[in-house]
Structures are given as structure tokens and as C-alpha cells.
Design a protein around this motif. Structure first.
Motif, PDB file in Angstrom:
ATOM      1  N   LEU A 100      41.744  51.444  75.894  1.00 56.97           N
ATOM      2  CA  LEU A 100      42.172  51.526  74.492  1.00 56.97           C
ATOM      3  C   LEU A 100      41.763  50.273  73.721  1.00 56.97           C
ATOM      4  CD1 LEU A 100      45.683  53.238  74.776  1.00 56.97           C
ATOM      5  CD2 LEU A 100      43.459  54.258  74.242  1.00 56.97           C
ATOM      6  N   GLY A 104      38.809  50.726  70.688  1.00 59.01           N
ATOM      7  CA  GLY A 104      39.018  50.425  69.260  1.00 59.01           C
ATOM      8  C   GLY A 104      37.718  49.981  68.593  1.00 59.01           C
ATOM      9  N   LYS A 123      45.971  62.498  71.292  1.00 61.91           N
ATOM     10  CA  LYS A 123      46.283  62.711  69.869  1.00 61.91           C
ATOM     11  C   LYS A 123      47.188  61.612  69.318  1.00 61.91           C
ATOM     12  CE  LYS A 123      48.121  66.699  70.168  1.00 61.91           C
ATOM     13  NZ  LYS A 123      48.639  68.053  69.932  1.00 61.91           N
ATOM     14  N   ARG A 124      47.417  60.568  70.159  1.00 63.07           N
ATOM     15  CA  ARG A 124      48.403  59.558  69.725  1.00 63.07           C
ATOM     16  C   ARG A 124      47.798  58.174  69.532  1.00 63.07           C
ATOM     17  NH1 ARG A 124      50.759  63.357  72.809  1.00 63.07           N
ATOM     18  NH2 ARG A 124      52.721  64.214  72.024  1.00 63.07           N
ATOM     19  N   VAL A 125      46.448  58.083  69.769  1.00 64.01           N
ATOM     20  CA  VAL A 125      45.837  56.756  69.580  1.00 64.01           C
ATOM     21  C   VAL A 125      44.625  56.901  68.669  1.00 64.01           C
ATOM     22  CG1 VAL A 125      46.609  55.886  71.826  1.00 64.01           C
ATOM     23  CG2 VAL A 125      44.383  57.051  71.647  1.00 64.01           C
ATOM     24  N   VAL A 126      44.197  55.800  68.040  1.00 61.65           N
ATOM     25  CA  VAL A 126      43.052  55.843  67.123  1.00 61.65           C
ATOM     26  C   VAL A 126      41.730  56.070  67.862  1.00 61.65           C
ATOM     27  CG1 VAL A 126      41.711  54.483  65.460  1.00 61.65           C
ATOM     28  CG2 VAL A 126      44.241  54.471  65.388  1.00 61.65           C
ATOM     29  N   PRO A 127      41.456  55.346  68.983  1.00 62.40           N
ATOM     30  CA  PRO A 127      40.165  55.568  69.667  1.00 62.40           C
ATOM     31  C   PRO A 127      40.016  57.050  70.035  1.00 62.40           C
ATOM     32  CG  PRO A 127      41.235  53.634  70.567  1.00 62.40           C
ATOM     33  CD  PRO A 127      42.237  54.294  69.658  1.00 62.40           C
ATOM     34  N   ARG A 128      38.775  57.570  69.913  1.00 63.54           N
ATOM     35  CA  ARG A 128      38.541  58.983  70.198  1.00 63.54           C
ATOM     36  C   ARG A 128      38.395  59.170  71.712  1.00 63.54           C
ATOM     37  NH1 ARG A 128      34.533  57.868  66.419  1.00 63.54           N
ATOM     38  NH2 ARG A 128      34.990  58.521  64.290  1.00 63.54           N
ATOM     39  N   GLU A 363      35.338  65.983  63.619  1.00 64.23           N
ATOM     40  CA  GLU A 363      36.562  65.373  63.076  1.00 64.23           C
ATOM     41  C   GLU A 363      36.308  64.794  61.706  1.00 64.23           C
ATOM     42  OE1 GLU A 363      38.259  65.059  67.346  1.00 64.23           O
ATOM     43  OE2 GLU A 363      37.939  63.122  66.385  1.00 64.23           O
TER      44      GLU A 363
END
Ligand code: HBI
Length: 374
Positions: A100, A104, A123-128, A363
Motif C-alpha cells: 500500500l 500510492g 474497495k477501501r484503499v486509494v491504490p488500485r 475507472e
């Protein structure tokens, strides 16, 4: 055509064994092939893996980040309806803390581990986070989680075969990327008169006992390559056939395995589970070795019965024996050709690149993957 920009990718290995130990099973080969293929496509790769991991030659451009910690318990040892576990001082949380952080600053993170935490994070973190699912349905909690996350984020999942994907309740056509091998490391051998071979983790889901039974029925030997994952099972199999039927060859790096495997007249493949792909099948075909297999899971999608080997009904030992006596009807050059046309490292790497790019683009403009991934 405008050359698309290079991607900055973070690849996260399986938390079962370090790369090169063989304990990670097929995923180790997949990661090595994909790392090499993506580097050749000009992408920047950071690989996060358990401490002690080593990469094959040709991956010198990779930034390898090793993580300390205890292996995840393997799903093969777990009950289908059992809980997702993380052991004390587990390597999994460490892998994902690094992933993670690095993710970023990257275009995407590709996960190769079949575990609860990374998929729950999607679905809970910014990195894809993108997940290349490495097994069929071996755990209820994993099937529930994958099914749930894939509803709102279908482009984040890819599978090796359609049969594997069929284990998961997906609401859209699955993204299937196959697998890929560095075929330059496999030499074609034309001899049709060699021994019978079997390759894989020696564990009940791989069905070694049936291949041993074929060799015994033909009064022949069976050469077995692979990590003895389950010693008690190996002993039971050995005792189920006449002494000397099984020759335990051990676990070797590809360069040695392919030399010995290539001399076989046939590989026998006997999956008892929904094998996600069947790396060993392509490795054998890459050396010109026809494959006789149960028509179950990935192997049923990889073997063209009568052209590159023979498919028989699952668990039908008599058919397996009779098919093994007919491998001389297979043109060994056709086996190598199939591998070159369907499972080369560059075909696999470009399918994975297309998967990731379509996921990122989808996305950006809120479209599903079907528009991008025919
Ligand atoms: N078990 N918990 C867990 N996590 C994995 O990533 C995993 C596994 N068991 C087997 C496995 N991966 C690989 O051998 C796959 O290639 C099958």
C-alpha cells in the motif's frame, strides 16, 4: 501508433513460501514469467515478496522488497468452510503494508496471493489493487469475498481459465489471461520412447495415486518431480503400487526440470480439484511431451485431445491407461507449437497489461471491462 506510456507496477507475491522455494506452487512460475514479460514491455516493476525470495535471470531491472514473517497457512490444509487465518508475526500484513505504501506512487498493484486481506482492501484503499486469482473455489470465505468485491469492481479480477472462473459467482464475463512461460528455457525433445512423468506439488488434490496406478498397470515406472507437500500422502501413494514403480526425482529449477521432463514419452496429469490452470502441462508441451489428463479444470482447456495429448473423463482410470498407450499417435512438434501460440511469456504479459490498462481506464470513465476486453 502512439506508444502507450510505461506503467509503474507493484507486484505482490503469495504469502506461502518465498519465490524459488517451490512452496508457492504455480504462482512462483507465474510471477517470474510475468515480471520478465512486463519488464520486456518497458514497465517499471517493484516486487514485494517474503524474505529469501529470489528471481530468475532476466529480472535484474526489478526492485525486490523482501518482507519478514510467518507463512499463511495454505488453503489446501484448510476446511472449505473454515475461517481466514493470519498467524502471529504473519508475513501477509507486512506484504500489504509495503504494497500500500508503494502502491500510492504506482499505477497499479497486482496481487498473486489467494488470501482474504488484499481482496478485502480492494474497495477501501486509494491504490488500485488488481487480483490474479490463482486457484478455484477452495474456501467458502474467499468465494464469498471475491464474489462480493467483483460485483462493484469486476475489472480488478482476472483468472487463468474459464473453468477456474466458473467456481466464482461472477455477474459479468470473467477476464481470463491464461498463463505464460519463458519458452526459451524449454528445449524441444523428439524422443517418443522415454519414461512416464508426473510433475506437481505432491498433495492429495493433485491425484498422484492415479498416475502411479497407470504406470503399475503398464508395468512401467513413473518419474515424479515436485515438492513433497504432504509426506504421509506420498508414502500412501508409494505403498499403493509395486516397489520401484515411483521414482522420486525431487524439485528442480526449470532449467534442470525441463531437461529431464523433456525425455518423457508422456506426462500424466490427474487433478482431483478444479486446477486453475496446469502449469506443468504447458511445461511438458513446451518440451514436446504429450499430456494425458483428466478432463477437469484448467487442463481440460489447455489440452487439445488427439492433437497435443488425450483428455479422459475425470477419475476414469481405465481410459487414462488406454490413452497413455496411445501417446505415440501424437506429433510432439504440435505440443511445442501449442505452447508457442497460447502460453508464451509475451502473450501472457500483453494480456495482463491489457487487463490493467482497461481497469485503470474503466475507472477513469466509469465503464465496465467488457468494452475493453473482448
Ligand atoms: N494458500 N493461504 C494461501 N495463500 C496462497 O496464496 C496460496 C495458498 N495455497 C496454495 C497457493 N497459494 C499456490 O500454490 C497456488 O499456486 C495454488
Amino acid at each position: 501508433m502512439k506508444r502507450e506510456s510505461a506503467l509503474n507496477l507493484v507486484l505482490v507475491s503469495t504469502p506461502v513460501g518465498c519465490l524459488g522455494s517451490g512452496r508457492g506452487g504455480g504462482v512462483e512460475l507465474t510471477i517470474a514469467s510475468l515480471t520478465k514479460g512486463l519488464l520486456e514491455l518497458g514497465h517499471q516493476i517493484t516486487l514485494v515478496a517474503p524474505k529469501g525470495s529470489v528471481l530468475p535471470s532476466g529480472c535484474s531491472g526489478v526492485d525486490l522488497r523482501e518482507v519478514e514473517g510467518v507463512d499463511q497457512p495454505s488453503w489446501q490444509r484448510r476446511k472449505f468452510e473454515g475461517p481466514a487465518l493470519i498467524p502471529p508475526r504473519g508475513v501477509l500484513p507486512g506484504l500489504w503494508a509495503d504494497a500500500l505504501d508503494l502502491g500510492g506512487k504506482a499505477d497499479a498493484v497486482i496481487n498473486f496471493g489467494y488470501d482474504w486481506l488484499p481482496i478485502w482492501l480492494t474497495k477501501r484503499v486509494v491504490p488500485r489493487l488488481f487480483h490474479l486469482i490463482s486457484m478455484g473455489g477452495v474456501s467458502e470465505i474467499m468465494q464469498d469475498l471475491i464474489g462480493e468485491v467483483a460485483i462493484s469492481a469486476p475489472s480488478r479480477f482476472a483468472f487463468h481459465t474459464h473453468r477456474q472462473a466458473a467456481d466464482f459467482s461472477l455477474i459479468q464475463e470473467p477476464i481470463v489471461v491464461g498463463n505464460g512461460f519463458d519458452l526459451g528455457s524449454y528445449e524441444f525433445q523428439s524422443s517418443p520412447k522415454g519414461p512416464l512423468g508426473w510433475v506437481g506439488r505432491v498433495s492429495p488434490e493433485k491425484g498422484l495415486e492415479d498416475a502411479a496406478a497407470v504406470a503399475a498397470a503398464l508395468d512401467d515406472r513413473l518419474l515424479v518431480w515436485g515438492v513433497i507437500d504432504d509426506p504421509a500422502y506420498a508414502k500412501r501413494v508409494e505403498e499403493s503400487v509395486p516397489t520401484g514403480t515411483i521414482e522420486w526425482m525431487g524439485f528442480f529449477p526449470t532449467s534442470v526440470l525441463q531437461l529431464q521432463l523433456g525425455a518423457c514419452r508422456a506426462l500424466i496429469n490427474t487433478p482431483k480439484w478444479n486446477e486453475a490452470y496446469g502449469n506443468v502441462i504447458v511445461e511438458a508441451m513446451a518440451c514436446g511431451v504429450p499430456v494425458v489428463a483428466y478432463d477437469r479444470g484448467g487442463p481440460g482447456e489447455l489440452i487439445v485431445s488427439g492433437l497435443t495429448g488425450w483428455l479422459v473423463p475425470p477419475n476414469d482410470l481405465d481410459e487414462l491407461i488406454s490413452a497413455t498407450t496411445r501417446v505415440d499417435q501424437i506429433d510432439r512438434k504440435k505440443c511445442r507449437k501449442w505452447a508457442e501460440e497460447h502460453a508464451s511469456l509475451d502473450i501472457f504479459a500483453s494480456l495482463v497489461e491489457q487487463w490493467i490498462r482497461s481497469g485503470i481506464t474503466a475507472e477513469a470513465i466509469g465503464k465496465g471491462p467488457e468494452e475493453f476486453f473482448s
